[in-house]
Design an enzyme around this catalytic site. Structure first.
Site, mmCIF file in Angstrom:
data_model
loop_
_atom_site.group_PDB
_atom_site.id
_atom_site.type_symbol
_atom_site.label_atom_id
_atom_site.label_comp_id
_atom_site.label_asym_id
_atom_site.label_seq_id
_atom_site.Cartn_x
_atom_site.Cartn_y
_atom_site.Cartn_z
ATOM 1 N N ARG A 1 38.733 38.446 47.539
ATOM 2 C CA ARG A 1 37.702 38.459 46.639
ATOM 3 C C ARG A 1 38.010 38.230 45.160
ATOM 4 O O ARG A 1 38.704 38.883 44.651
ATOM 5 C CB ARG A 1 36.752 39.638 46.811
ATOM 6 C CG ARG A 1 35.231 39.375 46.097
ATOM 7 C CD ARG A 1 34.456 40.735 46.257
ATOM 8 N NE ARG A 1 34.810 41.573 45.180
ATOM 9 C CZ ARG A 1 35.150 42.726 45.304
ATOM 10 N NH1 ARG A 1 34.646 43.428 46.197
ATOM 11 N NH2 ARG A 1 35.364 43.367 44.241
ATOM 12 N N GLU B 1 39.619 39.775 37.846
ATOM 13 C CA GLU B 1 40.827 39.873 38.727
ATOM 14 C C GLU B 1 40.533 39.333 40.096
ATOM 15 O O GLU B 1 39.407 39.068 40.219
ATOM 16 C CB GLU B 1 40.991 41.445 38.980
ATOM 17 C CG GLU B 1 39.930 42.133 39.674
ATOM 18 C CD GLU B 1 40.183 43.378 40.386
ATOM 19 O OE1 GLU B 1 41.592 43.673 40.525
ATOM 20 O OE2 GLU B 1 39.386 44.272 40.850
ATOM 21 N N ASN C 1 41.176 40.218 44.193
ATOM 22 C CA ASN C 1 41.584 41.707 45.265
ATOM 23 C C ASN C 1 42.038 40.794 46.262
ATOM 24 O O ASN C 1 41.171 40.153 46.993
ATOM 25 C CB ASN C 1 40.169 42.119 45.510
ATOM 26 C CG ASN C 1 39.642 42.703 44.239
ATOM 27 O OD1 ASN C 1 39.885 43.698 43.663
ATOM 28 N ND2 ASN C 1 38.417 41.926 43.728
ATOM 29 N N SER D 1 35.825 44.768 49.396
ATOM 30 C CA SER D 1 34.834 45.353 49.953
ATOM 31 C C SER D 1 33.523 44.664 49.771
ATOM 32 O O SER D 1 33.451 43.713 48.875
ATOM 33 C CB SER D 1 34.851 46.859 49.812
ATOM 34 O OG SER D 1 34.689 47.090 48.377
ATOM 35 N N LYS E 1 47.581 42.910 38.582
ATOM 36 C CA LYS E 1 47.033 42.490 37.429
ATOM 37 C C LYS E 1 48.095 41.862 36.541
ATOM 38 O O LYS E 1 48.276 40.985 35.901
ATOM 39 C CB LYS E 1 46.532 43.489 36.774
ATOM 40 C CG LYS E 1 44.996 44.018 37.371
ATOM 41 C CD LYS E 1 44.347 45.211 36.957
ATOM 42 C CE LYS E 1 43.066 45.160 37.711
ATOM 43 N NZ LYS E 1 43.223 45.755 39.074
ATOM 44 N N LYS F 1 44.818 47.128 31.125
ATOM 45 C CA LYS F 1 44.752 47.276 32.175
ATOM 46 C C LYS F 1 46.263 47.815 32.829
ATOM 47 O O LYS F 1 47.181 47.112 32.871
ATOM 48 C CB LYS F 1 44.221 46.119 32.957
ATOM 49 C CG LYS F 1 42.828 45.782 32.703
ATOM 50 C CD LYS F 1 42.655 44.535 33.366
ATOM 51 C CE LYS F 1 41.205 44.260 33.416
ATOM 52 N NZ LYS F 1 40.549 43.067 34.325
ATOM 53 N N GLU G 1 43.898 49.601 41.218
ATOM 54 C CA GLU G 1 42.712 49.241 41.873
ATOM 55 C C GLU G 1 41.651 50.307 42.135
ATOM 56 O O GLU G 1 41.933 51.420 41.967
ATOM 57 C CB GLU G 1 43.265 48.494 43.210
ATOM 58 C CG GLU G 1 44.289 47.531 43.179
ATOM 59 C CD GLU G 1 43.737 46.018 42.294
ATOM 60 O OE1 GLU G 1 42.500 45.777 42.491
ATOM 61 O OE2 GLU G 1 44.612 45.390 41.807
ATOM 62 N N GLY G 2 40.585 49.904 42.274
ATOM 63 C CA GLY G 2 39.457 50.705 42.471
ATOM 64 C C GLY G 2 38.626 51.120 41.526
ATOM 65 O O GLY G 2 37.575 51.975 41.684
ATOM 66 N N ARG H 1 27.502 42.288 41.720
ATOM 67 C CA ARG H 1 27.202 43.645 41.341
ATOM 68 C C ARG H 1 27.033 43.889 39.935
ATOM 69 O O ARG H 1 27.255 43.020 38.997
ATOM 70 C CB ARG H 1 28.825 44.283 41.676
ATOM 71 C CG ARG H 1 29.199 44.462 42.843
ATOM 72 C CD ARG H 1 30.669 44.820 42.971
ATOM 73 N NE ARG H 1 31.371 44.075 42.257
ATOM 74 C CZ ARG H 1 32.716 44.373 41.954
ATOM 75 N NH1 ARG H 1 33.100 45.702 42.269
ATOM 76 N NH2 ARG H 1 33.630 43.543 41.277
HETATM 77 P P1 ADP Z 1 39.916 47.179 39.566
HETATM 78 O O1 ADP Z 1 40.912 46.934 40.292
HETATM 79 O O2 ADP Z 1 39.919 48.810 39.070
HETATM 80 O O3 ADP Z 1 38.461 46.873 40.263
HETATM 81 P P2 ADP Z 1 39.158 45.493 37.416
HETATM 82 O O4 ADP Z 1 40.011 44.586 36.591
HETATM 83 O O5 ADP Z 1 38.166 44.793 38.324
HETATM 84 O O6 ADP Z 1 40.010 46.607 37.977
HETATM 85 O O7 ADP Z 1 38.108 46.124 36.163
HETATM 86 C C1 ADP Z 1 37.368 47.137 36.486
HETATM 87 C C2 ADP Z 1 35.896 46.920 35.939
HETATM 88 O O8 ADP Z 1 36.188 46.917 34.346
HETATM 89 C C3 ADP Z 1 35.340 45.393 36.143
HETATM 90 O O9 ADP Z 1 34.594 45.632 37.333
HETATM 91 C C4 ADP Z 1 34.637 45.353 34.871
HETATM 92 O O10 ADP Z 1 33.362 45.792 34.997
HETATM 93 C C5 ADP Z 1 35.326 45.802 33.864
HETATM 94 N N1 ADP Z 1 36.386 44.966 33.250
HETATM 95 C C6 ADP Z 1 37.603 44.547 33.561
HETATM 96 N N2 ADP Z 1 38.007 43.475 32.779
HETATM 97 C C7 ADP Z 1 37.226 43.470 31.957
HETATM 98 C C8 ADP Z 1 37.189 42.390 30.787
HETATM 99 N N3 ADP Z 1 38.102 41.400 30.722
HETATM 100 N N4 ADP Z 1 35.892 42.410 29.987
HETATM 101 C C9 ADP Z 1 34.908 43.000 30.284
HETATM 102 N N5 ADP Z 1 35.007 44.017 31.627
HETATM 103 C C10 ADP Z 1 36.122 44.038 32.030
HETATM 104 MG MG MG Z 2 37.730 45.114 40.253
#
Ligand code: ADP
Ligand code: MG
Length: 476
Positions: free
Chosen positions: A126, A145, A147, A152, A307, A366, A370-371, A452
């Site tokens: 995803r 990102e 996945n 899910s 990442k 970051k 994940e999660g 979402r």
């Molecule tokens: P995870 O693997 O924990 O899901 P993500 O990279 O998806 O990590 O980041 C988690 C959440 O943080 C995302 O769902 C989003 O809401 C926020 N986020 C992540 N990266 C960014 C970004 N570059 N700009 C704004 N919000 C972000």
């Molecule tokens: Mg995410």
């Protein structure tokens, strides 16, 4: 609300209250369900999975752009997973300081050394995006990102369109209700699992969902199980502990768990350090990786979704390594990249640190996790980077431009939460599936989407983390 639900509805408290009741009941009728937290290992007590009262406007052009690039992302992930030199180089600095990634990497290396038992590969990905708002009001698609493990909500998002259609009709918005898109990732994900199962070639062998200890989001997975059973494919749900206690390989490396031969291991667990509570858990992961079962994902595809790999891909010339003769395809993927910056030791990483310290609010820091709930924002970025000064600790992270989507007002419906209007930000996910056998790509598809939405006061966190809720795009 821009091009969405008019203010006379949004601001009519009595109507909103009625609609919220209608919406919750419809969600229960349609099976948009989650187990209640306190009883998360039984389905005796369930509630609706949290969702928005209204769908959220999404520009059609960027939505279609996200769908169109998905099969290319599938190919990219798959190519990375087959390129050990690239993975080694990309992850070298990370695995020096990040224990979890290092352990995964060690399994990957061991499998390379032993040779892969199975040439069939199954990917269920995803890719997540936010729509970055330009000064002129335009929005551009930026990947948050990708996945490659345990992605899910393909199940529940197959059921949410009818909920929003119903709410809009009751609200007198028939035309808008007809603009809610059909969506059925559950069927598409199951279709790819079914193909891998079929290629494995044993009618008795099962698809094993490797699940968490507590399974609050079980219904999301049940939809995929149901789709498989419809195709007469047996599925079983097992935990790491079951694999530890009853898992074995026979002389052909066939995987047996609890007496069942396993054709496909579908990981819905194993993506966080906390999932590996003991050495035996790591042994169980290794056992599955070594086996003849098709792994979704296999260990190298899991690593391709880190990442750090995402950041390396954004460097000049790297996409070209994977698509040497396809400049248009490279352009299509690259157009979705946000700014991503290395924190490796050396002048380039030093520059990243200086840039982040000068304007921390422009970025997200970051780690390789994940999660949800792991990212670092604002002044905390400075604390972490200053704290890591003079050490290699910073290489556990990447730095990314913060994306600024246009906020949209909506009501987030969540059990035990008051009904109130919130300023919301949305994240669009696109599901991709592929199956490869040896050199032959047997299947490569885009199978649906997920929207979402969360209140803008939260900078991080997904649906499972209790921050975001399920939504649907209303194309505008
Ligand atoms: P995870 O693997 O924990 O899901 P993500 O990279 O998806 O990590 O980041 C988690 C959440 O943080 C995302 O769902 C989003 O809401 C926020 N986020 C992540 N990266 C960014 C970004 N570059 N700009 C704004 N919000 C972000
Ligand atoms: Mg995410």
């Amino acid at each position: 609300m821009a091009q969405g639900i008019p203010d006379e509805i949004m601001m009519d408290g009595a109507l909103i209250k009625d609609l919220a009741e209608v919406a919750k009941d419809e969600a229960l009728l349609q099976g948009v369900l989650m187990r209640i937290q306190e009883s998360s290992n039984s389905s005796e007590l369930v509630t609706y999975a949290p969702f928005t009262l209204f769908p959220t406007p999404v520009p059609k052009a960027v939505f279609l752009q996200a769908l169109a690039v998905q099969t290319h992302y599938n190919t990219l992930v798959d190519k990375i997973s087959q390129d050990p030199d690239f993975l080694q180089e990309a992850l070298a600095s990370t695995i020096e300081v990040d224990d979890f990634t290092a352990r995964l990497f060690r399994i990957h290396q061991q499998i390379l050394k032993e040779g892969k038992a199975q040439s069939i590969v199954l990917g269920l990905n995803r890719s997540d995006y936010m729509l970055d708002q330009g000064e002129d009001g335009s929005s551009s698609l930026k990947q948050i990102e990708i996945n490659t493990i345990a992605a899910s909500f393909g199940g529940l998002s197959s059921r949410t369109p009818d909920v929003h259609r119903h709410v809009l009709k009751v609200a007198g918005k028939l035309e808008e209700s007809q603009r809610i898109l059909d969506n059925n990732p559950a069927s598409g994900l199951a279709g790819a699992v079914a193909k891998a199962w079929e290629l494995y070639g044993s009618e008795r062998a099962a698809v094993m969902f490797l699940v968490e200890e507590t399974q609050r989001n079980i219904f999301d997975q049940r939809y995929i199980e149901s789709e498989l059973w419809k195709r007469n494919i047996p599925t079983i749900r097992k935990r790491f502990d079951d694999v530890i206690k009853t898992g074995s390989l026979d002389q052909d490396k066939k995987l047996f768990v609890d007496g069942h031969e396993v054709a496909v291991v579908y990981f819905r667990n194993g993506y966080m350090p906390q999932n590996y509570i003991s050495e035996q858990t790591w042994d169980a992961r290794l056992l599955m990786e070594r086996s003849l079962a098709v792994k979704c994902p296999d260990i190298s595809t899991h690593l391709a979704g880190t990442k750090k790999v995402q950041q390396v891909l954004a460097r000049p010339g790297v996409l070209e390594r994977f698509f040497p003769d396809q400049p248009q395809l490279v352009e299509q993927i690259r157009a979705t990249f946000a700014g991503l910056y290395t924190l490796d030791m050396g002048p380039e990483g030093d520059k990243t640190v200086a840039m982040a310290l000068a304007a921390p609010d422009r970025f997200v820091l970051k780690p390789q996790r994940e999660g949800g709930g792991n990212n670092i924002y604002g002044s905390e970025i400075c604390q972490v980077l200053q704290g890591a000064k003079g050490t290699t600790e910073r290489t556990a992270y990447i730095l990314m431009d913060k994306i600024h989507p246009a906020p949209v007002q909506n009501y987030l419906l969540r059990r035990d939460a008051p009904l109130k209007i919130s300023n919301c930000l949305s994240e669009l996910g696109v599901f991709g599936t592929y199956v490869r056998r040896g050199k032959d790509t047997v299947m490569n598809e885009c199978v649906g989407h997920l929207l979402r939405t969360k209140s803008s006061e939260h900078s991080d966190g997904g649906v499972a983390a209790g921050v975001a809720v399920l939504d649907n795009p209303l194309l505008v």
